[in-house]
Design a protein around this motif. Structure first.
Motif, PDB file in Angstrom:
ATOM      1  N   ASN A  84     -27.545 130.748 -17.381  1.00  0.00           N
ATOM      2  CA  ASN A  84     -28.633 130.199 -16.570  1.00  0.00           C
ATOM      3  C   ASN A  84     -29.973 130.208 -17.302  1.00  0.00           C
ATOM      4  O   ASN A  84     -31.026 130.024 -16.688  1.00  0.00           O
ATOM      5  N   GLU A  85     -29.912 130.444 -18.618  1.00  0.00           N
ATOM      6  CA  GLU A  85     -31.116 130.489 -19.460  1.00  0.00           C
ATOM      7  C   GLU A  85     -32.040 131.636 -19.073  1.00  0.00           C
ATOM      8  O   GLU A  85     -33.263 131.523 -19.132  1.00  0.00           O
ATOM      9  N   HIS A  86     -31.447 132.744 -18.663  1.00  0.00           N
ATOM     10  CA  HIS A  86     -32.187 133.970 -18.426  1.00  0.00           C
ATOM     11  C   HIS A  86     -31.834 134.978 -19.527  1.00  0.00           C
ATOM     12  O   HIS A  86     -30.796 134.875 -20.178  1.00  0.00           O
ATOM     13  N   ILE A  87     -32.715 135.933 -19.719  1.00  0.00           N
ATOM     14  CA  ILE A  87     -32.478 136.972 -20.721  1.00  0.00           C
ATOM     15  C   ILE A  87     -31.374 137.907 -20.248  1.00  0.00           C
ATOM     16  O   ILE A  87     -31.327 138.301 -19.082  1.00  0.00           O
ATOM     17  N   LEU A  88     -30.498 138.258 -21.167  1.00  0.00           N
ATOM     18  CA  LEU A  88     -29.430 139.212 -20.895  1.00  0.00           C
ATOM     19  C   LEU A  88     -29.567 140.372 -21.873  1.00  0.00           C
ATOM     20  O   LEU A  88     -29.542 140.172 -23.094  1.00  0.00           O
ATOM     21  N   ILE A  89     -29.751 141.575 -21.358  1.00  0.00           N
ATOM     22  CA  ILE A  89     -29.862 142.785 -22.172  1.00  0.00           C
ATOM     23  C   ILE A  89     -28.625 143.636 -21.915  1.00  0.00           C
ATOM     24  O   ILE A  89     -28.305 143.943 -20.768  1.00  0.00           O
ATOM     25  N   THR A  90     -27.922 144.015 -22.974  1.00  0.00           N
ATOM     26  CA  THR A  90     -26.703 144.817 -22.813  1.00  0.00           C
ATOM     27  C   THR A  90     -26.709 145.995 -23.781  1.00  0.00           C
ATOM     28  O   THR A  90     -27.405 145.977 -24.802  1.00  0.00           O
ATOM     29  N   LYS A  91     -25.911 146.988 -23.456  1.00  0.00           N
ATOM     30  CA  LYS A  91     -25.705 148.139 -24.333  1.00  0.00           C
ATOM     31  C   LYS A  91     -24.312 148.024 -24.932  1.00  0.00           C
ATOM     32  O   LYS A  91     -23.562 148.992 -25.026  1.00  0.00           O
ATOM     33  N   GLY A  92     -23.954 146.828 -25.338  1.00  0.00           N
ATOM     34  CA  GLY A  92     -22.628 146.596 -25.897  1.00  0.00           C
ATOM     35  C   GLY A  92     -22.439 147.262 -27.243  1.00  0.00           C
ATOM     36  O   GLY A  92     -23.353 147.884 -27.798  1.00  0.00           O
ATOM     37  N   ALA A  93     -21.235 147.125 -27.780  1.00  0.00           N
ATOM     38  CA  ALA A  93     -20.902 147.744 -29.061  1.00  0.00           C
ATOM     39  C   ALA A  93     -21.768 147.180 -30.178  1.00  0.00           C
ATOM     40  O   ALA A  93     -22.195 146.026 -30.136  1.00  0.00           O
ATOM     41  N   GLN A  94     -22.018 148.016 -31.173  1.00  0.00           N
ATOM     42  CA  GLN A  94     -22.800 147.564 -32.327  1.00  0.00           C
ATOM     43  C   GLN A  94     -22.079 146.440 -33.058  1.00  0.00           C
ATOM     44  O   GLN A  94     -20.855 146.403 -33.122  1.00  0.00           O
ATOM     45  N   GLU A  95     -22.854 145.515 -33.589  1.00  0.00           N
ATOM     46  CA  GLU A  95     -22.325 144.493 -34.492  1.00  0.00           C
ATOM     47  C   GLU A  95     -23.059 144.634 -35.808  1.00  0.00           C
ATOM     48  O   GLU A  95     -24.285 144.765 -35.846  1.00  0.00           O
ATOM     49  N   ASN A  96     -22.302 144.617 -36.894  1.00  0.00           N
ATOM     50  CA  ASN A  96     -22.880 144.783 -38.232  1.00  0.00           C
ATOM     51  C   ASN A  96     -23.749 146.032 -38.314  1.00  0.00           C
ATOM     52  O   ASN A  96     -24.831 146.017 -38.885  1.00  0.00           O
ATOM     53  N   ARG A  97     -23.268 147.100 -37.692  1.00  0.00           N
ATOM     54  CA  ARG A  97     -23.900 148.424 -37.707  1.00  0.00           C
ATOM     55  C   ARG A  97     -25.230 148.450 -36.958  1.00  0.00           C
ATOM     56  O   ARG A  97     -25.994 149.407 -37.111  1.00  0.00           O
ATOM     57  N   SER A  98     -25.517 147.429 -36.169  1.00  0.00           N
ATOM     58  CA  SER A  98     -26.845 147.336 -35.548  1.00  0.00           C
ATOM     59  C   SER A  98     -26.749 147.083 -34.050  1.00  0.00           C
ATOM     60  O   SER A  98     -25.835 146.425 -33.567  1.00  0.00           O
ATOM     61  N   ARG A  99     -27.712 147.625 -33.342  1.00  0.00           N
ATOM     62  CA  ARG A  99     -27.944 147.303 -31.938  1.00  0.00           C
ATOM     63  C   ARG A  99     -29.432 147.547 -31.672  1.00  0.00           C
ATOM     64  O   ARG A  99     -29.859 148.695 -31.655  1.00  0.00           O
ATOM     65  N   PRO A 100     -30.239 146.505 -31.567  1.00  0.00           N
ATOM     66  CA  PRO A 100     -29.855 145.100 -31.430  1.00  0.00           C
ATOM     67  C   PRO A 100     -29.350 144.503 -32.746  1.00  0.00           C
ATOM     68  O   PRO A 100     -29.795 144.902 -33.822  1.00  0.00           O
ATOM     69  N   ALA A 101     -28.437 143.556 -32.624  1.00  0.00           N
ATOM     70  CA  ALA A 101     -27.930 142.807 -33.766  1.00  0.00           C
ATOM     71  C   ALA A 101     -28.305 141.338 -33.606  1.00  0.00           C
ATOM     72  O   ALA A 101     -28.543 140.858 -32.497  1.00  0.00           O
ATOM     73  N   ILE A 102     -28.351 140.659 -34.737  1.00  0.00           N
ATOM     74  CA  ILE A 102     -28.794 139.262 -34.748  1.00  0.00           C
ATOM     75  C   ILE A 102     -27.687 138.325 -34.267  1.00  0.00           C
ATOM     76  O   ILE A 102     -27.940 137.389 -33.495  1.00  0.00           O
ATOM     77  N   ASP A 103     -26.456 138.557 -34.717  1.00  0.00           N
ATOM     78  CA  ASP A 103     -25.364 137.634 -34.395  1.00  0.00           C
ATOM     79  C   ASP A 103     -25.153 137.426 -32.893  1.00  0.00           C
ATOM     80  O   ASP A 103     -24.941 136.289 -32.457  1.00  0.00           O
ATOM     81  N   PRO A 104     -25.183 138.469 -32.054  1.00  0.00           N
ATOM     82  CA  PRO A 104     -24.997 138.227 -30.618  1.00  0.00           C
ATOM     83  C   PRO A 104     -26.045 137.291 -30.019  1.00  0.00           C
ATOM     84  O   PRO A 104     -25.717 136.444 -29.181  1.00  0.00           O
ATOM     85  N   LEU A 105     -27.304 137.435 -30.438  1.00  0.00           N
ATOM     86  CA  LEU A 105     -28.354 136.542 -29.940  1.00  0.00           C
ATOM     87  C   LEU A 105     -28.096 135.111 -30.389  1.00  0.00           C
ATOM     88  O   LEU A 105     -28.121 134.170 -29.571  1.00  0.00           O
ATOM     89  N   PHE A 106     -27.867 134.919 -31.675  1.00  0.00           N
ATOM     90  CA  PHE A 106     -27.654 133.579 -32.205  1.00  0.00           C
ATOM     91  C   PHE A 106     -26.438 132.918 -31.543  1.00  0.00           C
ATOM     92  O   PHE A 106     -26.468 131.745 -31.183  1.00  0.00           O
ATOM     93  N   ARG A 107     -25.375 133.696 -31.380  1.00  0.00           N
ATOM     94  CA  ARG A 107     -24.142 133.149 -30.806  1.00  0.00           C
ATOM     95  C   ARG A 107     -24.356 132.737 -29.347  1.00  0.00           C
ATOM     96  O   ARG A 107     -23.928 131.652 -28.927  1.00  0.00           O
ATOM     97  N   SER A 108     -25.027 133.587 -28.579  1.00  0.00           N
ATOM     98  CA  SER A 108     -25.253 133.258 -27.162  1.00  0.00           C
ATOM     99  C   SER A 108     -26.162 132.042 -27.027  1.00  0.00           C
ATOM    100  O   SER A 108     -25.963 131.201 -26.147  1.00  0.00           O
ATOM    101  N   ALA A 109     -27.170 131.940 -27.897  1.00  0.00           N
ATOM    102  CA  ALA A 109     -28.057 130.774 -27.861  1.00  0.00           C
ATOM    103  C   ALA A 109     -27.287 129.498 -28.203  1.00  0.00           C
ATOM    104  O   ALA A 109     -27.504 128.438 -27.594  1.00  0.00           O
ATOM    105  N   ALA A 110     -26.368 129.600 -29.159  1.00  0.00           N
ATOM    106  CA  ALA A 110     -25.566 128.441 -29.541  1.00  0.00           C
ATOM    107  C   ALA A 110     -24.690 127.967 -28.391  1.00  0.00           C
ATOM    108  O   ALA A 110     -24.528 126.762 -28.160  1.00  0.00           O
ATOM    109  N   VAL A 111     -24.118 128.916 -27.645  1.00  0.00           N
ATOM    110  CA  VAL A 111     -23.250 128.567 -26.517  1.00  0.00           C
ATOM    111  C   VAL A 111     -24.033 127.894 -25.399  1.00  0.00           C
ATOM    112  O   VAL A 111     -23.578 126.905 -24.811  1.00  0.00           O
TER     113      VAL A 111
END
Length: 332
Positions: free
Chosen positions: A92-119
């Motif tokens: 719905n184009e709202h911000i989503l903040i999660t405490k999900g698993a780390q990606e690439n040793r990071s949280r926040p990680a860049i890939d989850p943001l980029f991927r969600s924006a792409a979708v």
């Protein structure tokens, strides 16, 4: 999903050297910038990000704030990922903040943001990758490109830490590679341009986006991304799957941890080092205990304790040699 509320969205990822890079970039933008901007800067879990946020508010005409879950995206606003949480965009184009698993040793990680924006935004997303270590953001850039969006990276020669831009250039189809000083003008051009043909979101990108949002964490979903490999996840000890899509090797477990090959090696190296320090402490304690026992006894019992203490010293020397070899993964 209904009609888009924004023509475009800009997502930015950075790591080491990111504070100066972000300030230099957003200082080129005015408060009437016709798109929301979402930023992931790698920060430690105990950091607040206030230093970066205060600096951006002083140097920028944009309204800069920490991202808050459920916030509606607004043009002319910059949303910074909070520490120890992933920043994403929901359907719905709202911000989503999660405490999900780390990606690439990071949280926040860049890939989850980029991927969600792409979708969500598909061909209306503009992804920017700036200075940083290793290769977080590369897979996200690939996702943006496969969904029809535009990819921009900082010229590695202009970056304080060129690893992230270089890896993206080597692994993804990048549309623009330029110094930060030229990015502001390019952004104004891009947000005024008509979008290209709409592309369907590939199934594997959709699955990974849902896993990051904690919608999916089942084995069939991860099986659809690739094949199991004989490696364990350093984050949880579970089985890893090799993700087949894209030109670079990536790995993911079903609970949500994800790694590029470089970050997997770095994380394994860190875990090995932690284990070696634990082993060193235990051998030193064993040696000290055996030496104490030898002093309190006599004859064959004392001799046996001293021999075992001497053997412990051999192991101590070997472990120290390994630790001093300095074979460490680099963090961003």
């Amino acid at each position: 999903m209904g009609e888009k509320k924004h023509k475009k969205v800009v997502v930015i990822g950075t790591s080491a050297g990111g504070l100066n890079a972000l300030i230099k970039l957003i200082s080129q933008l005015q408060d009437n910038f016709e798109a929301p901007i979402l930023v992931v800067q790698h920060i430690s879990a105990d950091a607040t990000g206030n230093v970066l946020l205060d600096s951006m508010n002083k140097k920028s005409n944009l309204k800069c704030s920490h991202a808050v879950n459920g916030t509606k995206l607004e043009s002319g606003h910059l949303y910074l990922a909070p520490s120890d949480h992933h920043l994403m965009i929901d359907e719905n184009e709202h911000i989503l903040i999660t405490k999900g698993a780390q990606e690439n040793r990071s949280r926040p990680a860049i890939d989850p943001l980029f991927r969600s924006a792409a979708v969500v935004f598909r061909n209306d997303v503009i992804g920017i990758l700036l200075t940083g270590y290793l290769d977080d953001g590369t897979a996200g850039m690939v996702a943006i490109k496969r969904c029809g969006g535009v990819c921009i990276v900082q010229d590695p020669q202009d970056a304080e830490y060129p690893d992230m831009p270089k890896n993206a250039l080597n692994q993804a189809k990048i549309d623009y590679c330029l110094p930060i000083a030229e990015m502001g003008g390019l952004l104004y051009q891009l947000i005024s341009m008509k979008s290209g043909p709409l592309k369907a979101v590939p199934n594997d990108i959709m699955i990974e986006a849902k896993i990051a949002k904690r919608v999916l964490s089942d084995l069939p979903s991860v099986n659809a991304l690739g094949e199991q490999v004989p490696f364990n996840c350093p984050g949880c000890g579970g089985v890893l799957w090799k993700v087949d899509k894209g030109s670079s090797m990536r790995y993911r477990c079903h609970t949500g941890h994800a790694y590029t090959s470089a970050t997997l090696v770095a994380e394994q190296t860190m875990k090995i080092e932690e284990t070696m320090w634990t082993a060193l402490r235990m051998f030193e304690e064993r040696k000290n205990l055996l030496t104490t026992i030898a002093k309190e006894q006599s004859g064959s019992a004392a001799k046996s304790a001293l021999e075992r203490a001497s053997l412990s010293q051999v192991h101590i020397d070997r472990i120290k040699a390994i630790l001093l070899s300095n074979d460490k993964g680099t963090t961003g």
